[in-house]
Design an enzyme around this catalytic site. Sequence first.
Site, PDB file in Angstrom:
ATOM      1  N   GLN A 128     -40.860   8.847  -2.382  1.00 26.18           N
ATOM      2  CA  GLN A 128     -39.812   9.869  -2.292  1.00 26.18           C
ATOM      3  C   GLN A 128     -39.791  10.780  -3.518  1.00 26.18           C
ATOM      4  O   GLN A 128     -39.105  11.807  -3.501  1.00 26.18           O
ATOM      5  CB  GLN A 128     -38.448   9.206  -2.077  1.00 26.18           C
ATOM      6  N   ASN A 288     -40.324  -0.269   0.386  1.00 26.62           N
ATOM      7  CA  ASN A 288     -39.587   0.705  -0.412  1.00 26.62           C
ATOM      8  C   ASN A 288     -40.310   2.051  -0.322  1.00 26.62           C
ATOM      9  O   ASN A 288     -41.391   2.147   0.273  1.00 26.62           O
ATOM     10  CB  ASN A 288     -39.524   0.192  -1.856  1.00 26.62           C
TER      11      ASN A 288
END
Length: 321
Positions: A128, A288
């Site tokens: 991200q 994640n």
Amino acid sequence: MKLFALIAAVLVTVNASTDKDQWVAFKQTHGKTYKSLLEERTRFGIFQNNLRTIEKHNAKYEKGEETYYMGVNRFADMTVEEFKHMLGLQAEARPNLNATLHVFPEELEAPKFVDWTQEGADLGVKDQGHCGSCWAFSVIGSLEGQNAIQHKVKIPLSEKQLLDCSESYGNRNCEEGGFITNAFNYIKDKGIESNSSYPYFDRKATCKYDASKTILKIKGFKELRASEMQLKKAVGTIGPISVAVSSEHLRLYGGGVITTRCIKDLDHAVLAVGYGSENGRKYWKIRNSWGKTWGDHGYFKLARDAGNLCGVASMASYPLL
Ligand SMILES: *[C@@H]1O[C@H](CO)[C@@H](O)[C@H](O)[C@H]1NC(C)=O
Ligand SMILES: *[C@@H]1O[C@H](CO)[C@@H](O)[C@H](O)[C@H]1NC(C)=O
């Protein structure tokens, strides 16, 4: 394998090599450069504090007093405050759950072990970047999973479209984050483009959604009752499930099963991709979105059936294709 070797090396050499040596290696590994000598000095101070935390924790791990170990990762020159930018779950934005609640029947048996990474329904760890867009990665992860399982199509889908375009559904930006089910509502109305037609970078920009490029729509989504038994049935029989956790133990996590309670609230959206047990300890395998160099090749394990540890079963949901 490379990362394992690296972690093993860190475990062994943390005391042997000097902080300066480790600093040089750290900067090189993670491509870190600093604007000024002053900033570098400040960063080195933070890095040293983090090294001491890691050393103390890993000494306990080696004595069997901790169940997971820590490692030097790209957050090792950041303070806890700065690390918050790596999250982005707006948990208080959770809408009324009753309309979309799904309860799996008592008699439904889930398998003893599931790993959707091995089954090909987990398209791999993404990153991200420096943006609180965890919610978009969590949503796209469960969506790609259902697309792989139900349509046998493995195409990376667009987190960026969600980040740029779902504001009127309650999602915000890199600083203020967003929420999983808002994104599902958006996709239900608009559909989703592929990552290649709407590629990711870690800043919110003007929405460039192009309806003609959408490659998948959903009918809606389901949320789960906050129960690890329900989450097991969902991960075991449906596929990867979008979940939220408290990120409390994740910053310097290196590997192993986290068994320590979280005190802080849910603040990070992730993807439950499996469960099982190792050395007699039941765990959830969770993907994640901090790249492959973080944690255990980008994944972490949380103790399962340990009283909903770090809220893992509290906000689980998945899309209906
Ligand atoms: C959901 O339904 C239950 C049972 O009908 C009710 O007690 C609860 O208040 C509802 N929750 C919301 C947020 O509406
Ligand atoms: C998504 O797009 C970005 C930008 O082109 C690229 O860096 C990234 O690797 C892509 N992700 C996947 C899973 O293909």
